[in-house]
Motif scaffolding. Sequence first.
Motif, PDB file in Angstrom:
ATOM      1  N   PHE A   1       0.809  -1.226   0.000  1.00  0.00           N
ATOM      2  CA  PHE A   1       0.000   0.000   0.000  1.00  0.00           C
ATOM      3  C   PHE A   1       0.844   1.278   0.000  1.00  0.00           C
ATOM      4  O   PHE A   1       0.363   2.339   0.381  1.00  0.00           O
ATOM      5  CB  PHE A   1      -0.999   0.021   1.173  1.00  0.00           C
TER       6      PHE A   1
ATOM      7  N   ILE B   1       3.327   6.565  -4.217  1.00  0.00           N
ATOM      8  CA  ILE B   1       4.440   7.188  -4.917  1.00  0.00           C
ATOM      9  C   ILE B   1       3.939   8.379  -5.729  1.00  0.00           C
ATOM     10  O   ILE B   1       3.577   8.239  -6.901  1.00  0.00           O
ATOM     11  CB  ILE B   1       5.139   6.169  -5.844  1.00  0.00           C
TER      12      ILE B   1
ATOM     13  N   LEU C   1       8.053  -3.858 -12.381  1.00  0.00           N
ATOM     14  CA  LEU C   1       7.368  -2.774 -11.673  1.00  0.00           C
ATOM     15  C   LEU C   1       5.879  -3.081 -11.561  1.00  0.00           C
ATOM     16  O   LEU C   1       5.268  -2.933 -10.498  1.00  0.00           O
ATOM     17  CB  LEU C   1       7.565  -1.440 -12.400  1.00  0.00           C
ATOM     18  N   MET C   2       5.289  -3.522 -12.661  1.00  0.00           N
ATOM     19  CA  MET C   2       3.852  -3.784 -12.631  1.00  0.00           C
ATOM     20  C   MET C   2       3.538  -4.948 -11.694  1.00  0.00           C
ATOM     21  O   MET C   2       2.514  -4.949 -11.016  1.00  0.00           O
ATOM     22  CB  MET C   2       3.332  -4.054 -14.046  1.00  0.00           C
ATOM     23  N   ARG C   3       4.438  -5.918 -11.627  1.00  0.00           N
ATOM     24  CA  ARG C   3       4.245  -7.015 -10.671  1.00  0.00           C
ATOM     25  C   ARG C   3       4.265  -6.474  -9.241  1.00  0.00           C
ATOM     26  O   ARG C   3       3.462  -6.876  -8.396  1.00  0.00           O
ATOM     27  CB  ARG C   3       5.325  -8.080 -10.859  1.00  0.00           C
TER      28      ARG C   3
ATOM     29  N   VAL D   1       3.510  -3.415  -8.379  1.00  0.00           N
ATOM     30  CA  VAL D   1       2.260  -2.655  -8.227  1.00  0.00           C
ATOM     31  C   VAL D   1       1.133  -3.587  -7.785  1.00  0.00           C
ATOM     32  O   VAL D   1       0.365  -3.284  -6.873  1.00  0.00           O
ATOM     33  CB  VAL D   1       1.883  -1.946  -9.545  1.00  0.00           C
ATOM     34  N   LEU D   2       1.079  -4.748  -8.437  1.00  0.00           N
ATOM     35  CA  LEU D   2       0.007  -5.694  -8.142  1.00  0.00           C
ATOM     36  C   LEU D   2       0.185  -6.338  -6.775  1.00  0.00           C
ATOM     37  O   LEU D   2      -0.716  -6.293  -5.934  1.00  0.00           O
ATOM     38  CB  LEU D   2      -0.034  -6.767  -9.237  1.00  0.00           C
ATOM     39  N   THR D   3       1.361  -6.929  -6.537  1.00  0.00           N
ATOM     40  CA  THR D   3       1.493  -7.728  -5.315  1.00  0.00           C
ATOM     41  C   THR D   3       1.556  -6.835  -4.080  1.00  0.00           C
ATOM     42  O   THR D   3       1.104  -7.222  -3.024  1.00  0.00           O
ATOM     43  CB  THR D   3       2.714  -8.650  -5.362  1.00  0.00           C
ATOM     44  N   ASN D   4       2.096  -5.636  -4.214  1.00  0.00           N
ATOM     45  CA  ASN D   4       2.169  -4.732  -3.063  1.00  0.00           C
ATOM     46  C   ASN D   4       1.070  -3.670  -3.072  1.00  0.00           C
ATOM     47  O   ASN D   4       1.093  -2.769  -2.258  1.00  0.00           O
ATOM     48  CB  ASN D   4       3.539  -4.046  -3.003  1.00  0.00           C
ATOM     49  N   ARG D   5       0.152  -3.741  -4.005  1.00  0.00           N
ATOM     50  CA  ARG D   5      -0.940  -2.757  -4.066  1.00  0.00           C
ATOM     51  C   ARG D   5      -0.378  -1.341  -4.032  1.00  0.00           C
ATOM     52  O   ARG D   5      -0.798  -0.511  -3.221  1.00  0.00           O
ATOM     53  CB  ARG D   5      -1.926  -2.969  -2.909  1.00  0.00           C
ATOM     54  N   LEU D   6       0.645  -1.088  -4.882  1.00  0.00           N
ATOM     55  CA  LEU D   6       1.241   0.245  -4.915  1.00  0.00           C
ATOM     56  C   LEU D   6       0.299   1.243  -5.583  1.00  0.00           C
ATOM     57  O   LEU D   6      -0.508   0.870  -6.429  1.00  0.00           O
ATOM     58  CB  LEU D   6       2.569   0.226  -5.677  1.00  0.00           C
ATOM     59  N   HIS D   7       0.450   2.482  -5.203  1.00  0.00           N
ATOM     60  CA  HIS D   7      -0.309   3.585  -5.813  1.00  0.00           C
ATOM     61  C   HIS D   7       0.722   4.567  -6.354  1.00  0.00           C
ATOM     62  O   HIS D   7       1.412   5.231  -5.588  1.00  0.00           O
ATOM     63  CB  HIS D   7      -1.191   4.216  -4.729  1.00  0.00           C
ATOM     64  N   ILE D   8       0.830   4.623  -7.675  1.00  0.00           N
ATOM     65  CA  ILE D   8       1.779   5.517  -8.337  1.00  0.00           C
ATOM     66  C   ILE D   8       0.965   6.581  -9.057  1.00  0.00           C
ATOM     67  O   ILE D   8       0.072   6.248  -9.833  1.00  0.00           O
ATOM     68  CB  ILE D   8       2.624   4.736  -9.370  1.00  0.00           C
ATOM     69  N   GLN D   9       1.258   7.835  -8.812  1.00  0.00           N
ATOM     70  CA  GLN D   9       0.444   8.871  -9.448  1.00  0.00           C
ATOM     71  C   GLN D   9       1.276  10.100  -9.778  1.00  0.00           C
ATOM     72  O   GLN D   9       1.938  10.672  -8.919  1.00  0.00           O
ATOM     73  CB  GLN D   9      -0.722   9.250  -8.516  1.00  0.00           C
TER      74      GLN D   9
END
Lengths: 339, 339
Positions: free
Chosen positions: B239, B242, B266-268, B270-278
């Motif tokens: 969660f 960024i 990176l996309m992996r 994003v998925l596994t860690n539920r990242l929020h990039i904006q």
Amino acid sequence: MTTAMNRRIVLASRPHGEPRPENFRLEEVPVPQPGPGQVLLRTRWLSLDPYMRGRMSDAKSYAAPVEIGAPITAETVGEVVASNHPDYAVGEMLTAFAGWQDYFVTDGKGSRKVDPAAAPPSTALGVLGMPGMTAYTGLLNIGRPKFGETVVVAAAAGPVGSLVGQIAKIHGARAVGIAGGPEKCRYLTEELGFDAAVDHRGPDLPGALAAACPKGIDVYFENVGGAVFAAVMPLLNPFARIPVCGLVSAYNATEVPAGPDRLPGLMRAVLTNRLHIQGFIVWDFAEQAETFRKEVAGWIQDGRVRYREDVVEGLENAPEAFMGLLKGRNFGKLVVRVS
Amino acid sequence: MTTAMNRRIVLASRPHGEPRPENFRLEEVPVPQPGPGQVLLRTRWLSLDPYMRGRMSDAKSYAAPVEIGAPITAETVGEVVASNHPDYAVGEMLTAFAGWQDYFVTDGKGSRKVDPAAAPPSTALGVLGMPGMTAYTGLLNIGRPKFGETVVVAAAAGPVGSLVGQIAKIHGARAVGIAGGPEKCRYLTEELGFDAAVDHRGPDLPGALAAACPKGIDVYFENVGGAVFAAVMPLLNPFARIPVCGLVSAYNATEVPAGPDRLPGLMRAVLTNRLHIQGFIVWDFAEQAETFRKEVAGWIQDGRVRYREDVVEGLENAPEAFMGLLKGRNFGKLVVRVS
């Protein structure tokens, strides 16, 4: 006491790349007996979903991997065949994470009763279950489509993608689906009401997608990655939102892909187009489960949402069906009728 | 009528990679005269910021490129030296987007009066201006640091990074800054109150950053990209947020970097860690300008926020100072005292 045996399919070895038949083993073990406060479920329906590929690897992820020798993880709908729990009567149907097996003992925690009179029980694993809720929560919480915007989703004939497109339409957006083959594409536009469908097996995916999205892309619901994402990237509009719930095209990858390195280009697009990329899993929105089921069930009744199931007969055919799922061979939500 | 000339620095040619002296040209042209409803500003302070490198290229971005032969874009603080506008009196100070030149005619649209008695006028280009507001809006709207979380920012001795860390501290988070060289690192921990500082010129950035972030990273405020982002990625917690406001390490890049391709990884994540990039730019939050200035001015008065300026004397030195900025040679907000 039953003398029946419990058939189960366990992880024999971890796949390296695509899963192969030898990674699975069918076993027979005694049927477990429910203790105090427990019920015995006989699996009727078993859900096959791409996320299971991740559980077969021991790479770090949001959930622990399946142990070698343990049944593969899966959500199921089972019938109570013995009960020592006051809330569950023999004959009732319950969801459970029973895995790939005939029988499962549970105390009911995390289970939900399924009313076969309200909807076919298998829908609790599809349009009214985890895949449907993935579409609903990811699209509405992160994608947030506005009237007139363009929403693109891949694996669009599958249970997640088909609902993403239909909910996008309900919210007044233009829905563009990407699917494999003309039959699935026709299904999207003719049966589900998508505005356009693009065949990713066609000769020019980037060109076809651009033609289908004359005003660019405002929401890309990411569940496949790979070539589709590459085709989407140049079409993203400023302030586009990208909920990321899966990357099925990469699940079998065994090494870091060759260059060029596209990460800096993605970050540049994030900056210049103010993109919002966010990963999620359905349980992040667990508190929305009731709202989701109520709203989508209403849309099904109104005829605004349709769904399709791809039914495989027999537990023993689960491995082959799952291997096909990762290649896009299913057409609709893939479920196994176990018994 | 004044007989003075207007010195201006125009874009002579587009840089390929790092800007070089020949990309800039100092010209003298007649001082423009204000028409009805206009004022003539004499530039006192000129802001130099990394985003200007983007405007020198003609690649698609959120703003139009500077034309060849036109003054380089910049925000300035100028003094009204002639006025045909009822709201602006001679002697008042105004912000404006005058660019790299001595004089500028404006109708005041997009300008703001600067009170030299309240704060040094140059702060309207730094801690109380666009860089400060970039830190404030990006951190609080997208980064949303919570008490006890770890916030990492690079270029941390600069005007954006230094405020990101200090606001993170005010919100109860742990602030870790990345900067170039021991002097800047000491400044972060000893003068600004960062919990830890990491020298990106040291021998082992990933190891040093990991040691400085024993509980992982919850917010990474991205303004540099490159090796810093690579070191940050494995430390991101589930969660993590960024906010992306800059990628200064890549602004001079001339070709797609060699592989391996890190985008799928990176996309992996994003998925596994539920990242929020904006991604964002400060104008996306224009409606928060008043709140920002009030709150940060209060923190400066309380001594909870400190800032540092790196002052270059003379418009003619702007190109060299700007080229140094892209190499991290400045220490604090880089401003040019024009006259």
